[in-house]
Design a protein around this motif. Structure first.
Motif, PDB file in Angstrom:
ATOM      1  N   THR A 152      -9.326  59.092  31.920  1.00 51.48           N
ATOM      2  CA  THR A 152      -9.870  58.388  30.306  1.00 51.48           C
ATOM      3  C   THR A 152      -9.977  57.291  30.186  1.00 51.48           C
TER       4      THR A 152
ATOM      5  N   LYS B  91     -13.759  54.951  29.575  1.00 51.92           N
ATOM      6  CA  LYS B  91     -14.196  54.307  28.532  1.00 51.92           C
ATOM      7  C   LYS B  91     -14.450  52.422  28.986  1.00 51.92           C
TER       8      LYS B  91
ATOM      9  N   GLU C 230      -2.449  53.415  24.894  1.00 50.40           N
ATOM     10  CA  GLU C 230      -3.762  53.232  24.842  1.00 50.40           C
ATOM     11  C   GLU C 230      -4.797  55.173  25.122  1.00 50.40           C
TER      12      GLU C 230
ATOM     13  N   GLN D 218      -6.305  58.182  22.991  1.00 50.95           N
ATOM     14  CA  GLN D 218      -7.553  58.967  23.685  1.00 50.95           C
ATOM     15  C   GLN D 218      -7.553  60.311  24.113  1.00 50.95           C
TER      16      GLN D 218
ATOM     17  N   GLN E 173      -8.229  63.789  22.612  1.00 47.48           N
ATOM     18  CA  GLN E 173      -9.758  63.918  22.640  1.00 47.48           C
ATOM     19  C   GLN E 173      -8.730  65.797  22.229  1.00 47.48           C
TER      20      GLN E 173
END
Length: 706
Positions: A541, A545, A571, A575, A579
């Motif tokens: 993830t 990003k 962080e 995310q 999701q």
């Protein structure tokens, strides 16, 4: 509660109460030891003029005949309760013997005696003599005024000193600023107040206050006099508020009446004998000043009668002139003007000069806004009533109110508050924000929304009121103001998407998940699941990003992912959690295919009404009462049937207290709220929203009594 009349006597640190006031024959019915009192409630219950004394064994609920008596009792109890035992004993046994005097003050040497403004020393006053200043403290405000009256010298006569040839009123006042200074004030016929350091007005003028731009004069407040012993009245000009303190009530009243003769001066300047002077620029300028004063200033009764007569004569003589139109505008506003608390805003003065109503915008949820026109006396309650009638939501199922809104925070506006004062306060506060260089993207604004959920179950689901509820509850969820379970919030998010966008279509994507699910809850869930998540998921993830942002492309399956730090891991966890919530909400949304917008909104309201937290307004508080079951930081909810405590992140209350068992509530000290509940110790919570909580509880309790 069964109230019984008793006669109370305070001696030392003991309050004794009797069944009658004949103390020689009466036997005491009980005793309250102040050493055992742990708190004083300023408001002891729903009855007027009441207060409470909290002891380990019980809470005494007492009510006085008047609010003045209540304040005096609370003041005496608080002072005596904090005294050392030795001082209390000395007060009980002390006798005055002039032979034991430690010093004397020659009455002939006294120049003046005035009340002092010292927060830490209430009821203090100063005796000013030729050689020195004596600072003294009386037992009470009444005793202080008696001493001031007894020691004050006779008024000084000016004799042959020529102050001003056009002097209307003169005398000593105390001008408050960074330093309180005693000055000699003179009111002139040129609509100006000048003040000097001495009575010799041949000396340079220390300052002046122009009255042509005067917006308001406020008489001293009786409650404030009781608390401080000061007869302070306020002069509001466009840019400055002057605080002036007189020695007595009569002096303060004389000054206010004299200042109000500015109206009389304006009457002279707007009275036309020669018709050739009609609508001349100089005359119209005086009429503009008179218009501003009539809109923002409440004159004395005699002056008001004189002014009204002048306005009506002007209307009769010059009906089709600018003067006549100004006179009509002044007469209309003079009859409805209220006492103002804030200097009028620039927009309000411009509106008065143009003989127009003041315009404002009231916002509501869903992006709606309404332009309203209000005069300088319109109250918040009048606007709420007008909006409720226009929107057909005045059924009594919910109570609506106006709020001050800034950056997502709300403060209710009392129905009796003049809205022009609120707008003027916005102007002042926004100037302060600009001076501090803070973010100007958010502006203070008026907001119309539900204040109390009285009978929400009675609303019609296809009504405007239901839409108001739907939008307000959706915002409460998104802003984390309503504790709900994870599953309920997923389903509510899906229903809201069905209302806003209709059926889910292939490729539909919940881009802004924080609009239907609170971001703080997402973060909290990510933190709790962070260690449980697969390391590879976190890496994927985070790095997908990062690489996408740098246009590097996708990762090779054989590429070994380096270690990431705690911040990056946190962080990435957010995310991942975001999701998951997005996917789960979308799945529920797909199941709603074919459900109409109105039915989706109805299902939304039905589902949220079943939640334990529905109908409550929540406040973040610190729980100060020793109890191992309760953590320090909690959510305190105020609803239609009672109050409740919630743990952060939980959807069910830890404890619920119905109003029937809450005997009293109030704020004994700043930022501390006390609840007295039957059969248990008082509950103390700390919050900076004490006023908001008290307003809400009183509103709900009053709706029950009605």
């Amino acid at each position: 509660r069964n109230w019984k009349k008793r006669y109370f006597v305070l001696r030392g640190k003991t309050i004794t109460y009797y069944g009658e006031d004949d103390l020689e024959s009466a036997k005491p019915l009980g005793v309250i030891e102040l050493s055992e009192v742990s708190g004083i409630l300023e408001e002891g219950g729903s009855r007027e003029h009441s207060f409470g004394l909290v002891t380990p064994s019980r809470t005494y609920h007492l009510t006085a005949d008047t609010d003045v008596d209540r304040r005096e009792w609370v003041e005496f109890i608080r002072r005596v309760r904090g005294m050392p035992e030795e001082k209390v004993k000395s007060l009980l046994t002390h006798e005055v013997d002039p032979r034991n005097a430690e010093g004397t003050i020659d009455l002939d040497s006294i120049d003046s005696v005035t009340a002092a403004d010292q927060e830490k020393r209430p009821n203090s006053f100063a005796v000013i003599t030729v050689g020195r200043v004596f600072n003294l403290v009386a037992e009470s405000p009444a005793a202080m005024h008696q001493w001031i009256g007894a020691l004050s010298p006779k008024k000084y006569t000016l004799g042959d000193i020529d102050i001003l040839t056009s002097c209307q009123h003169k005398g000593w006042l105390v001008k408050e600023g960074k330093i309180r200074r005693r000055r000699f004030f003179v009111l002139t016929e040129t609509n100006q107040i000048q003040y000097f350091r001495t009575e010799d007005t041949r000396q340079p003028v220390a300052g002046s206050i122009p009255l042509n731009c005067l917006c308001a004069v406020d008489l001293y407040d009786d409650d404030e006099v009781k608390e401080t012993g000061l007869y302070t009245f306020r002069l509001h000009s466009r840019k400055t508020t002057y605080y002036l303190t007189a020695k007595t009530a009569d002096e303060a009243q004389e000054w206010i009446v004299s200042i109000q003769y500015v109206f009389c001066q304006l009457v002279k300047q707007t009275f036309i004998i020669n018709e050739a002077e009609v609508d001349k620029p100089g005359v119209l300028s005086c009429w503009q000043t008179l218009a501003c004063m009539c809109c923002t200033f409440v004159p004395e009764r005699a002056i008001k009668r004189y002014l009204t007569m002048h306005l009506k004569k002007t209307i009769e003589r010059f009906p089709d002139t600018e003067m006549g139109r100004f006179a009509t505008f002044c007469d209309m506003n003079l009859s409805r003007t209220r006492k103002r608390d804030v200097v009028p805003s620039r927009d309000e003065i411009i509106a008065c000069l143009g003989r127009r109503d003041l315009k404002a915008v009231v916002y509501c949820y869903g992006g709606g806004a309404c332009n309203i026109e209000l005069n300088t006396a319109t109250t918040a309650g009048e606007v709420v009533k007008k909006l409720s009638l226009g929107l057909q939501i005045g059924s009594g199922n919910n109570r609506f109110a106006l709020f001050e809104e800034y950056a997502g925070n709300f403060r209710v506006i009392d129905d009796r508050v003049v809205l022009a004062d609120v707008l003027a306060k916005f102007e002042i506060e926004m100037k302060e924000i600009m001076k501090k260089g803070q973010n100007m993207l958010d502006k203070k604004r008026l907001f119309f929304k539900i204040f109390c959920y009285i009978h929400p179950e009675r609303i019609m689901y296809d009504s405007i009121e239901a839409t108001f509820m739907f939008e307000q509850l959706a915002d409460d969820i998104a802003m984390n103001r309503l504790p709900l379970s994870h599953e309920v919030m997923l389903k509510l998010g899906a229903l809201r998407m069905q209302v806003l966008d209709g059926d889910h279509e292939t490729g539909s994507f919940l881009k802004d998940i924080d609009e239907v699910y609170p971001l703080p809850v997402i973060t909290a869930r990510a933190r709790s699941h962070q260690d449980q998540l697969v390391s590879g998921d976190l890496h994927e993830t985070y790095y997908q990003k990062t690489l996408k942002a740098k246009n590097i492309g996708t990762l090779s399956k054989k590429f070994k992912l380096p270690e990431i730090g705690d911040k990056e891991r946190a962080e990435a966890a957010v995310q991942v959690e975001m999701q998951k919530i997005r996917v789960d909400t979308t799945e529920y949304w797909k199941r709603l295919r074919g459900v109409s917008t109105s039915m989706a909104q109805q299902k939304y309201l039905e589902m949220i009404m079943e939640a334990p937290a529905f109908g409550f307004s929540f406040f973040e508080v610190e729980y100060n009462t020793p109890d191992q079951r309760f953590p320090k930081n909690l959510l305190f909810g105020v609803g239609a049937r009672g109050v409740s405590f919630y743990r952060n992140g939980e959807s069910s209350p830890m404890k619920f207290y119905p109003y029937e068992i809450i005997t009293s509530f109030g704020a004994p000290v700043q930022n501390v709220y006390l609840l007295v509940v039957e059969a248990q110790n008082p509950i103390s919570i700390e919050t900076n929203e004490v006023v908001e909580i008290a307003k809400l509880m009183k509103a709900y309790i009053s709706s029950i009594s009605v």
